[in-house]
Design a protein around this motif. Structure first.
Motif, mmCIF file in Angstrom:
data_model
loop_
_atom_site.group_PDB
_atom_site.id
_atom_site.type_symbol
_atom_site.label_atom_id
_atom_site.label_comp_id
_atom_site.label_asym_id
_atom_site.label_seq_id
_atom_site.Cartn_x
_atom_site.Cartn_y
_atom_site.Cartn_z
ATOM 1 N N LEU A 4 -38.525 -56.819 -17.677
ATOM 2 C CA LEU A 4 -37.986 -57.309 -16.422
ATOM 3 C C LEU A 4 -38.466 -56.423 -15.283
ATOM 4 C CD1 LEU A 4 -35.472 -57.376 -18.754
ATOM 5 C CD2 LEU A 4 -34.489 -58.789 -16.956
ATOM 6 N N GLN A 5 -38.739 -57.030 -14.143
ATOM 7 C CA GLN A 5 -39.219 -56.281 -12.995
ATOM 8 C C GLN A 5 -38.575 -56.828 -11.730
ATOM 9 O OE1 GLN A 5 -41.580 -53.526 -12.694
ATOM 10 N NE2 GLN A 5 -40.470 -53.609 -10.749
ATOM 11 N N TRP A 36 -28.860 -63.437 -18.007
ATOM 12 C CA TRP A 36 -29.784 -62.728 -17.122
ATOM 13 C C TRP A 36 -28.969 -62.229 -15.942
ATOM 14 C CZ3 TRP A 36 -34.203 -61.982 -19.572
ATOM 15 C CH2 TRP A 36 -34.557 -62.858 -20.585
ATOM 16 N N SER A 37 -28.844 -60.918 -15.854
ATOM 17 C CA SER A 37 -27.786 -60.304 -15.045
ATOM 18 C C SER A 37 -28.326 -59.458 -13.896
ATOM 19 C CB SER A 37 -26.918 -59.403 -15.941
ATOM 20 O OG SER A 37 -26.441 -60.108 -17.067
ATOM 21 N N TRP A 38 -27.473 -59.321 -12.892
ATOM 22 C CA TRP A 38 -27.717 -58.380 -11.806
ATOM 23 C C TRP A 38 -26.611 -57.329 -11.827
ATOM 24 C CZ3 TRP A 38 -32.124 -58.039 -9.259
ATOM 25 C CH2 TRP A 38 -32.958 -59.154 -9.191
ATOM 26 N N ILE A 39 -27.027 -56.084 -11.716
ATOM 27 C CA ILE A 39 -26.134 -54.934 -11.759
ATOM 28 C C ILE A 39 -26.585 -53.977 -10.663
ATOM 29 C CG2 ILE A 39 -25.310 -53.003 -13.191
ATOM 30 C CD1 ILE A 39 -26.826 -55.155 -15.413
ATOM 31 N N ARG A 40 -25.653 -53.274 -10.081
ATOM 32 C CA ARG A 40 -26.040 -52.288 -9.072
ATOM 33 C C ARG A 40 -25.290 -50.980 -9.279
ATOM 34 N NH1 ARG A 40 -23.361 -54.369 -3.317
ATOM 35 N NH2 ARG A 40 -21.163 -54.144 -3.936
ATOM 36 N N GLN A 41 -25.862 -49.927 -8.723
ATOM 37 C CA GLN A 41 -25.233 -48.611 -8.794
ATOM 38 C C GLN A 41 -25.327 -47.931 -7.441
ATOM 39 O OE1 GLN A 41 -26.752 -45.818 -11.733
ATOM 40 N NE2 GLN A 41 -24.722 -44.879 -11.874
ATOM 41 N N PRO A 42 -24.229 -47.912 -6.696
ATOM 42 C CA PRO A 42 -24.219 -47.190 -5.412
ATOM 43 C C PRO A 42 -24.364 -45.694 -5.645
ATOM 44 C CG PRO A 42 -22.398 -48.759 -5.549
ATOM 45 C CD PRO A 42 -22.971 -48.629 -6.919
ATOM 46 N N VAL A 94 -28.922 -48.813 -6.027
ATOM 47 C CA VAL A 94 -30.045 -49.199 -6.877
ATOM 48 C C VAL A 94 -29.638 -50.499 -7.561
ATOM 49 C CG1 VAL A 94 -31.533 -48.595 -8.812
ATOM 50 C CG2 VAL A 94 -30.739 -46.808 -7.237
ATOM 51 N N TYR A 95 -30.466 -51.510 -7.422
ATOM 52 C CA TYR A 95 -30.191 -52.824 -7.986
ATOM 53 C C TYR A 95 -31.067 -53.033 -9.219
ATOM 54 C CZ TYR A 95 -27.366 -54.066 -3.960
ATOM 55 O OH TYR A 95 -26.372 -54.109 -2.999
ATOM 56 N N TYR A 96 -30.411 -53.460 -10.299
ATOM 57 C CA TYR A 96 -31.100 -53.694 -11.556
ATOM 58 C C TYR A 96 -30.953 -55.148 -11.987
ATOM 59 C CZ TYR A 96 -30.679 -48.598 -12.217
ATOM 60 O OH TYR A 96 -30.734 -47.230 -12.082
ATOM 61 N N CYS A 97 -31.976 -55.677 -12.620
ATOM 62 C CA CYS A 97 -31.802 -56.894 -13.396
ATOM 63 C C CYS A 97 -31.848 -56.503 -14.872
ATOM 64 C CB CYS A 97 -32.825 -57.962 -13.056
ATOM 65 S SG CYS A 97 -34.567 -57.522 -13.208
ATOM 66 N N ALA A 98 -31.128 -57.266 -15.672
ATOM 67 C CA ALA A 98 -31.006 -56.901 -17.077
ATOM 68 C C ALA A 98 -30.681 -58.141 -17.910
ATOM 69 C CB ALA A 98 -29.918 -55.857 -17.266
ATOM 70 N N GLN A 113 -36.568 -51.636 -14.131
ATOM 71 C CA GLN A 113 -36.604 -50.223 -13.743
ATOM 72 C C GLN A 113 -35.649 -49.916 -12.596
ATOM 73 O OE1 GLN A 113 -40.725 -49.639 -12.688
ATOM 74 N NE2 GLN A 113 -40.393 -50.214 -10.555
ATOM 75 N N GLY A 114 -35.209 -50.949 -11.894
ATOM 76 C CA GLY A 114 -34.306 -50.758 -10.764
ATOM 77 C C GLY A 114 -35.065 -50.624 -9.461
#
Length: 121
Positions: A4-5, A36-42, A94-98, A113-114
């Motif tokens: 995933l990118q 197929w997900s979106w995740i973030r980390q402030p 930082v926004y990730y797909c996973a 990779q985020g």
């Protein structure tokens, strides 16, 4: 091997819409049994699940973000996308797909990779 990118702008102004795309290779977003997900980390905080789209096209959102979030997919391009409206500096993360085998899990089979997105004027 699924890869995933994430792609999209790294700077968004307050009140605008943040748009990110996740390109998937090594697996189909319509036939592979993943969410197929979106995740973030402030900065300085933990991971926050934002939402997901299943292989059958069903879409799920975090209740806390549902009013500002849209998730969609482009099946010919094997991509899925995130739009977050009316952003504020608190959406800097930082926004990730996973890819996850189930909803509500902390375990993801594959990660992008985020991408760092900063909300600032």
């Amino acid at each position: 091997q699924v890869q995933l990118q994430e792609s999209g702008p790294d700077l968004v102004k307050p009140s605008q819409t943040l748009s990110l795309t996740c390109t998937v290779s090594g697996g189909s977003i319509t036939t592979s049994y993943y969410y197929w997900s979106w995740i973030r980390q402030p900065p300085g905080k933990g991971l926050e699940w934002m939402g997901a789209i299943a292989n059958d096209g069903s879409i799920y959102y975090s209740p806390s973000l549902k009013s500002r979030t849209s998730i969609s997919r482009d099946t010919p391009k094997n991509q899925f996308s995130l739009q977050l409206r009316s952003v504020t500096p608190e959406d800097t993360a930082v926004y990730y797909c996973a890819a996850a085998g189930s909803l509500g899990t902390d375990e993801y089979d594959y990660w992008g990779q985020g991408t760092q997105v900063t909300v600032s004027s």
